[in-house]
Design a protein around this motif. Sequence first.
Motif, PDB file in Angstrom:
ATOM      1  N   ARG A   1       0.859  -1.196   0.000  1.00  0.00           N
ATOM      2  CA  ARG A   1       0.000   0.000   0.000  1.00  0.00           C
ATOM      3  C   ARG A   1       0.880   1.226   0.000  1.00  0.00           C
ATOM      4  NH1 ARG A   1      -4.670  -1.557   4.509  1.00  0.00           N
ATOM      5  NH2 ARG A   1      -5.172  -3.558   3.522  1.00  0.00           N
TER       6      ARG A   1
ATOM      7  N   ILE B   1       7.505  -0.574  12.312  1.00  0.00           N
ATOM      8  CA  ILE B   1       6.833  -1.544  11.450  1.00  0.00           C
ATOM      9  C   ILE B   1       5.318  -1.547  11.636  1.00  0.00           C
ATOM     10  CG2 ILE B   1       8.832  -3.026  11.121  1.00  0.00           C
ATOM     11  CD1 ILE B   1       7.757  -4.796  13.374  1.00  0.00           C
ATOM     12  N   PHE B   2       4.803  -0.537  12.342  1.00  0.00           N
ATOM     13  CA  PHE B   2       3.345  -0.471  12.501  1.00  0.00           C
ATOM     14  C   PHE B   2       2.662  -0.207  11.158  1.00  0.00           C
ATOM     15  CE2 PHE B   2      -0.679   1.643  13.266  1.00  0.00           C
ATOM     16  CZ  PHE B   2      -1.257   0.775  14.166  1.00  0.00           C
ATOM     17  N   ARG B   3       3.194   0.737  10.405  1.00  0.00           N
ATOM     18  CA  ARG B   3       2.590   1.059   9.122  1.00  0.00           C
ATOM     19  C   ARG B   3       3.678   1.106   8.063  1.00  0.00           C
ATOM     20  NH1 ARG B   3      -2.125   2.660   8.283  1.00  0.00           N
ATOM     21  NH2 ARG B   3      -2.402   3.407  10.394  1.00  0.00           N
ATOM     22  N   MET B   4       3.631   0.174   7.150  1.00  0.00           N
ATOM     23  CA  MET B   4       4.659   0.095   6.114  1.00  0.00           C
ATOM     24  C   MET B   4       4.006   0.102   4.742  1.00  0.00           C
ATOM     25  SD  MET B   4       7.442  -2.481   7.638  1.00  0.00           S
ATOM     26  CE  MET B   4       6.455  -3.946   7.747  1.00  0.00           C
TER      27      MET B   4
ATOM     28  N   PHE C   1       4.168  -4.986   3.453  1.00  0.00           N
ATOM     29  CA  PHE C   1       3.962  -5.669   4.727  1.00  0.00           C
ATOM     30  C   PHE C   1       3.301  -7.017   4.484  1.00  0.00           C
ATOM     31  CE2 PHE C   1      -0.631  -4.728   5.078  1.00  0.00           C
ATOM     32  CZ  PHE C   1      -0.747  -3.696   4.167  1.00  0.00           C
TER      33      PHE C   1
ATOM     34  N   GLU D   1      -5.051  -0.554  16.171  1.00  0.00           N
ATOM     35  CA  GLU D   1      -5.542  -1.789  15.547  1.00  0.00           C
ATOM     36  C   GLU D   1      -4.414  -2.775  15.227  1.00  0.00           C
ATOM     37  OE1 GLU D   1      -7.754  -1.045  11.925  1.00  0.00           O
ATOM     38  OE2 GLU D   1      -7.369  -3.078  11.173  1.00  0.00           O
ATOM     39  N   VAL D   2      -4.618  -4.040  15.608  1.00  0.00           N
ATOM     40  CA  VAL D   2      -3.745  -5.103  15.091  1.00  0.00           C
ATOM     41  C   VAL D   2      -4.496  -6.008  14.130  1.00  0.00           C
ATOM     42  CG1 VAL D   2      -1.815  -5.597  16.628  1.00  0.00           C
ATOM     43  CG2 VAL D   2      -4.087  -6.406  17.244  1.00  0.00           C
ATOM     44  N   GLU D   3      -5.812  -6.117  14.350  1.00  0.00           N
ATOM     45  CA  GLU D   3      -6.576  -7.058  13.536  1.00  0.00           C
ATOM     46  C   GLU D   3      -7.971  -6.507  13.268  1.00  0.00           C
ATOM     47  OE1 GLU D   3      -6.547 -11.059  14.965  1.00  0.00           O
ATOM     48  OE2 GLU D   3      -7.842 -11.734  13.341  1.00  0.00           O
ATOM     49  N   GLY D   4      -8.471  -6.776  12.071  1.00  0.00           N
ATOM     50  CA  GLY D   4      -9.837  -6.371  11.752  1.00  0.00           C
ATOM     51  C   GLY D   4     -10.704  -7.599  11.526  1.00  0.00           C
TER      52      GLY D   4
ATOM     53  N   SER E   1      -8.569 -10.427   9.584  1.00  0.00           N
ATOM     54  CA  SER E   1      -7.394  -9.937   8.863  1.00  0.00           C
ATOM     55  C   SER E   1      -6.416  -9.303   9.836  1.00  0.00           C
ATOM     56  CB  SER E   1      -7.858  -8.900   7.838  1.00  0.00           C
ATOM     57  OG  SER E   1      -6.740  -8.281   7.260  1.00  0.00           O
TER      58      SER E   1
ATOM     59  N   GLY F   1      -2.310  -8.084  10.645  1.00  0.00           N
ATOM     60  CA  GLY F   1      -1.017  -7.743  10.075  1.00  0.00           C
ATOM     61  C   GLY F   1       0.080  -8.503  10.806  1.00  0.00           C
TER      62      GLY F   1
ATOM     63  N   ARG G   1       2.624  -6.023  12.322  1.00  0.00           N
ATOM     64  CA  ARG G   1       2.057  -5.366  13.509  1.00  0.00           C
ATOM     65  C   ARG G   1       2.037  -6.311  14.694  1.00  0.00           C
ATOM     66  NH1 ARG G   1      -2.919  -1.347  11.892  1.00  0.00           N
ATOM     67  NH2 ARG G   1      -1.594  -0.280  10.392  1.00  0.00           N
TER      68      ARG G   1
HETATM   69  P1  ATP Z   1      -5.284   1.186   9.327  1.00  0.00           P
HETATM   70  O1  ATP Z   1      -6.613   1.759   9.733  1.00  0.00           O
HETATM   71  O2  ATP Z   1      -4.298   1.062  10.448  1.00  0.00           O
HETATM   72  O3  ATP Z   1      -4.715   1.791   8.073  1.00  0.00           O
HETATM   73  P2  ATP Z   1      -6.718  -0.761   7.873  1.00  0.00           P
HETATM   74  O4  ATP Z   1      -8.025  -0.714   8.570  1.00  0.00           O
HETATM   75  O5  ATP Z   1      -6.526  -0.074   6.582  1.00  0.00           O
HETATM   76  O6  ATP Z   1      -5.568  -0.313   8.900  1.00  0.00           O
HETATM   77  P3  ATP Z   1      -7.049  -3.407   6.979  1.00  0.00           P
HETATM   78  O7  ATP Z   1      -7.249  -3.055   5.578  1.00  0.00           O
HETATM   79  O8  ATP Z   1      -8.231  -3.817   7.809  1.00  0.00           O
HETATM   80  O9  ATP Z   1      -6.256  -2.238   7.733  1.00  0.00           O
HETATM   81  O10 ATP Z   1      -5.906  -4.502   7.062  1.00  0.00           O
HETATM   82  C1  ATP Z   1      -5.910  -5.547   8.001  1.00  0.00           C
HETATM   83  C2  ATP Z   1      -4.670  -5.556   8.849  1.00  0.00           C
HETATM   84  O11 ATP Z   1      -3.495  -5.420   8.064  1.00  0.00           O
HETATM   85  C3  ATP Z   1      -4.603  -4.402   9.843  1.00  0.00           C
HETATM   86  O12 ATP Z   1      -5.310  -4.724  11.012  1.00  0.00           O
HETATM   87  C4  ATP Z   1      -3.121  -4.276  10.095  1.00  0.00           C
HETATM   88  O13 ATP Z   1      -2.708  -5.178  11.110  1.00  0.00           O
HETATM   89  C5  ATP Z   1      -2.508  -4.701   8.787  1.00  0.00           C
HETATM   90  N1  ATP Z   1      -2.073  -3.525   8.024  1.00  0.00           N
HETATM   91  C6  ATP Z   1      -2.825  -2.732   7.238  1.00  0.00           C
HETATM   92  N2  ATP Z   1      -2.094  -1.767   6.677  1.00  0.00           N
HETATM   93  C7  ATP Z   1      -0.823  -1.948   7.114  1.00  0.00           C
HETATM   94  C8  ATP Z   1       0.422  -1.277   6.872  1.00  0.00           C
HETATM   95  N3  ATP Z   1       0.495  -0.231   6.066  1.00  0.00           N
HETATM   96  N4  ATP Z   1       1.537  -1.736   7.487  1.00  0.00           N
HETATM   97  C9  ATP Z   1       1.469  -2.804   8.312  1.00  0.00           C
HETATM   98  N5  ATP Z   1       0.335  -3.477   8.561  1.00  0.00           N
HETATM   99  C10 ATP Z   1      -0.802  -3.073   7.977  1.00  0.00           C
END
Ligand code: ATP
Length: 446
Positions: free
Chosen positions: A188, A197-200, A203, A270-273, A312, A314, A317
């Motif tokens: 993305r 590594i929270f947001r990459m 990933f 968020e770690v998981e959705g 879902s 990450g 994460r």
């Molecule tokens: P955020 O709101 O943090 O951008 P998201 O709601 O877009 O996340 P989802 O599309 O639901 O995320 O993706 C499912 C999982 O993938 C998330 O819970 C997260 O753990 C992981 N994830 C999403 N985007 C990233 C990213 N850029 N880097 C690392 N992990 C990610």
Amino acid sequence: MYDYGQYGSELKKNIRDYWWESMTRLHDNIVGIDAAIFMHPTTWKASGHVDNFSDPMIDNKDSQKRYRVDHLIETYADELEAMGKKEEADTLLSAMDRLLAASDFEGLKKLIEDNKIKCGMSGTANWSDVRQFNLMFSTQLGSVTDETNEIWLRPETAQGIFVNFQNVQKTGRMKVPFGIAQVGKAFRNEIVARQFIFRMREFEQMEMQYFIKPGTQKEWYEYWKHDRMQWHLSLGISSDKFRFHDHVKLAHYADAATDIEFEFPMGFKEVEGIQSRTDFDLKNHQEYSRKKLTYFDTELNQHYLPYVIETSIGLDRTVLMILSEAYLEEDLSTAEKKDSRVVLKFPSKLAPVKLAILPLIKKDGLPEIAREILGSCRAHFRCFYEEKDTIGKRYRRMDAIGTPFCVTVDHQSLEDQTATIRYRDSMQQERIPISRIREIVEKEIF
Ligand code: ATP
């Protein structure tokens, strides 16, 4: 983007394996697949990513810093809450949700301006208009560079599951309800990639789509909410570090959604959705591919498009979650001596190295015994052999990479086939028969 080194990649692999095993082996009727990263470009039309996978962004004209609109507003709402203005924060957030849902960009800009939200860098509220920005990376397939060959790098692994739904169902004679799990890279073009590594931008995700009978989505959504929370708790993390964040603003395809949030050092995130996605994806793939994707339910004697519950998470994460939970600086000072250690208290099953095997000295036949122990254990779990430095230094190095067990071979081992085992967390040591080492470690890591 980040590279993982030798211990990080072991840790990541162990988390991946733990997720994979608990999904596929410990549930009835869930199988795993490995779909390609490059998919037919129409897939992303069908999934809605070409048209909708974008975040509203805003630039501060003074600092040139670009913000995701929801992040900017949420951060400000957190500040309000910290000042005891919870009601104000809630009103702000629900206004934001409403405007986001309506894609009302002018309204969002006005909300930011009315609340006098400032840029953290320039300190000003001099904002650009709000704009959409598609998060998918594109590349060219084949040797001819023209638009028709443009393809996308997948922004999620889930669509690889949907397009394989029928292959898996038919070849495996799967009966609804059943699930398909997948682990893999996703890409993305995040505007603000931050917090390590929270947001990459590159990933890894671990996703599972659970196909169910329409009408049963409420029960299955609750089931997966509970099941996934139990998985997190099984990592030995206390329950007050987690919370659910139920979505008020739902994506157009979802009829319920929640995030499992973990309390990172920078707050609950968020770690998981978990989402109840209705039949949105299968219906669209059916339409765009012009191929029937219905399932025949032999009990009901009826064809239908299954509904889907998605989990879902990450992987990176989760690595960050495990790291931030495990990292400790312990003060071990006594009246006589100042002392401290850095220790990673990983759950044993996730630790990169399970057992360190340490001959006290490099001679007198001790390395030979230690190497025999290594030979009997290395096929079963990851071991680390080391002869260098004092035993105290070697223990501390193992603490710092989170190795739960060390065994030391000394002169007594030559006489009675025993060794000293040392436990990372308690630092307790005890003498045990060498023949029991493997069993003691295995009891803790599976
Ligand atoms: P955020 O709101 O943090 O951008 P998201 O709601 O877009 O996340 P989802 O599309 O639901 O995320 O993706 C499912 C999982 O993938 C998330 O819970 C997260 O753990 C992981 N994830 C999403 N985007 C990233 C990213 N850029 N880097 C690392 N992990 C990610």
